[in-house]
Design a protein around this motif. Structure first.
Motif, mmCIF file in Angstrom:
data_model
loop_
_atom_site.group_PDB
_atom_site.id
_atom_site.type_symbol
_atom_site.label_atom_id
_atom_site.label_comp_id
_atom_site.label_asym_id
_atom_site.label_seq_id
_atom_site.Cartn_x
_atom_site.Cartn_y
_atom_site.Cartn_z
ATOM 1 N N ARG A 71 -14.799 46.037 -43.457
ATOM 2 C CA ARG A 71 -15.745 46.499 -44.477
ATOM 3 C C ARG A 71 -17.039 45.712 -44.292
ATOM 4 O O ARG A 71 -17.252 44.703 -44.966
ATOM 5 N N PRO A 72 -17.931 46.144 -43.385
ATOM 6 C CA PRO A 72 -19.134 45.374 -43.089
ATOM 7 C C PRO A 72 -19.994 45.130 -44.329
ATOM 8 O O PRO A 72 -20.080 45.979 -45.207
ATOM 9 N N GLY A 73 -20.575 43.944 -44.380
ATOM 10 C CA GLY A 73 -21.488 43.646 -45.481
ATOM 11 C C GLY A 73 -21.590 42.147 -45.717
ATOM 12 O O GLY A 73 -20.862 41.350 -45.139
ATOM 13 N N ARG A 74 -22.524 41.784 -46.593
ATOM 14 C CA ARG A 74 -22.709 40.377 -46.948
ATOM 15 C C ARG A 74 -21.623 39.956 -47.903
ATOM 16 O O ARG A 74 -21.088 40.767 -48.652
ATOM 17 N N LEU A 75 -21.321 38.666 -47.895
ATOM 18 C CA LEU A 75 -20.309 38.145 -48.792
ATOM 19 C C LEU A 75 -20.950 37.665 -50.087
ATOM 20 O O LEU A 75 -22.059 37.124 -50.073
ATOM 21 N N PRO A 76 -20.248 37.833 -51.207
ATOM 22 C CA PRO A 76 -20.815 37.345 -52.464
ATOM 23 C C PRO A 76 -20.791 35.822 -52.510
ATOM 24 O O PRO A 76 -19.861 35.201 -52.035
ATOM 25 N N ARG A 77 -21.844 35.247 -53.069
ATOM 26 C CA ARG A 77 -21.894 33.794 -53.258
ATOM 27 C C ARG A 77 -21.457 33.517 -54.689
ATOM 28 O O ARG A 77 -21.873 34.180 -55.614
ATOM 29 N N ARG A 78 -20.615 32.548 -54.839
ATOM 30 C CA ARG A 78 -20.149 32.179 -56.172
ATOM 31 C C ARG A 78 -20.592 30.767 -56.486
ATOM 32 O O ARG A 78 -20.586 29.906 -55.633
ATOM 33 N N ALA A 79 -20.938 30.543 -57.724
ATOM 34 C CA ALA A 79 -21.359 29.193 -58.132
ATOM 35 C C ALA A 79 -20.204 28.405 -58.693
ATOM 36 O O ALA A 79 -19.199 28.887 -59.060
ATOM 37 N N PRO A 108 -24.401 24.361 -45.667
ATOM 38 C CA PRO A 108 -23.998 25.256 -46.762
ATOM 39 C C PRO A 108 -24.755 24.975 -48.052
ATOM 40 O O PRO A 108 -25.261 23.881 -48.278
ATOM 41 N N VAL A 109 -24.791 25.983 -48.883
ATOM 42 C CA VAL A 109 -25.250 25.890 -50.253
ATOM 43 C C VAL A 109 -24.010 26.114 -51.106
ATOM 44 O O VAL A 109 -23.108 26.868 -50.708
ATOM 45 N N VAL A 110 -23.934 25.463 -52.259
ATOM 46 C CA VAL A 110 -22.776 25.640 -53.131
ATOM 47 C C VAL A 110 -22.540 27.140 -53.349
ATOM 48 O O VAL A 110 -23.465 27.882 -53.671
ATOM 49 N N GLY A 111 -21.312 27.570 -53.134
ATOM 50 C CA GLY A 111 -20.942 28.970 -53.280
ATOM 51 C C GLY A 111 -20.794 29.703 -51.958
ATOM 52 O O GLY A 111 -20.219 30.783 -51.905
ATOM 53 N N ASP A 112 -21.308 29.130 -50.860
ATOM 54 C CA ASP A 112 -21.186 29.766 -49.544
ATOM 55 C C ASP A 112 -19.752 29.717 -49.042
ATOM 56 O O ASP A 112 -18.998 28.788 -49.343
ATOM 57 N N VAL A 113 -19.391 30.701 -48.226
ATOM 58 C CA VAL A 113 -18.128 30.679 -47.494
ATOM 59 C C VAL A 113 -18.420 29.991 -46.165
ATOM 60 O O VAL A 113 -19.410 30.310 -45.496
ATOM 61 N N VAL A 114 -17.568 29.022 -45.806
ATOM 62 C CA VAL A 114 -17.792 28.226 -44.601
ATOM 63 C C VAL A 114 -16.543 28.213 -43.727
ATOM 64 O O VAL A 114 -15.445 28.550 -44.186
ATOM 65 N N VAL A 115 -16.720 27.794 -42.481
ATOM 66 C CA VAL A 115 -15.608 27.511 -41.582
ATOM 67 C C VAL A 115 -15.647 26.016 -41.306
ATOM 68 O O VAL A 115 -16.693 25.469 -40.954
ATOM 69 N N ALA A 116 -14.504 25.350 -41.509
ATOM 70 C CA ALA A 116 -14.444 23.894 -41.342
ATOM 71 C C ALA A 116 -13.107 23.497 -40.743
ATOM 72 O O ALA A 116 -12.108 24.211 -40.899
#
Length: 115
Positions: free
Chosen positions: A107-115, A43-51
């Motif tokens: 709602r298909p699409g990319r997720l926003p990345r937040r810092a 991951p990069v900071v701001g990514d949505v992850v599964v853990a």
């Protein structure tokens, strides 16, 4: 005699479809959303992850906020719902399965990345 062409084998086990359960990622994600997970991705900071969340909570969808010596600090998008690292602490790097690349449904699409 010419050599036969080589075909690269694509690893399909690197991609997985996961379903969101709960409201901890509102407003970004809703209960029942289907997500496309890229397994094994850092991951990069701001990514949505599964853990895998500590304390027998099972897998969860969270936002990667910071990487520290103890692992990833994961937070929810909705402060009123669910749990996150403020309750259970950092999640070991090995327990982060991958990065969510897109929402597939409804709602298909990319997720926003937040810092």
């Amino acid at each position: 005699m010419p050599t036969p062409p080589r075909f690269r084998r694509r690893r399909t086990d690197r991609w997985q479809v996961v379903r969101v359960t709960g409201a901890s990622m509102l407003p970004t994600l809703r209960d029942g959303d289907l997500l496309l997970l890229r397994r094994g991705r850092t991951p990069v900071v701001g990514d949505v992850v599964v853990a895998d969340l500590p304390g027998a909570r099972g897998p969860g969808v969270k936002r990667a906020v910071a990487l520290g010596p103890d692992g990833w600090w994961l937070e929810r998008d909705s402060p009123a719902e669910g749990t996150d690292s403020w309750l259970f602490g950092a999640v070991p790097v090995a327990d982060v399965h991958g990065v969510v690349r897109a929402r597939l449904w409804p709602r298909p699409g990319r997720l926003p990345r937040r810092a």
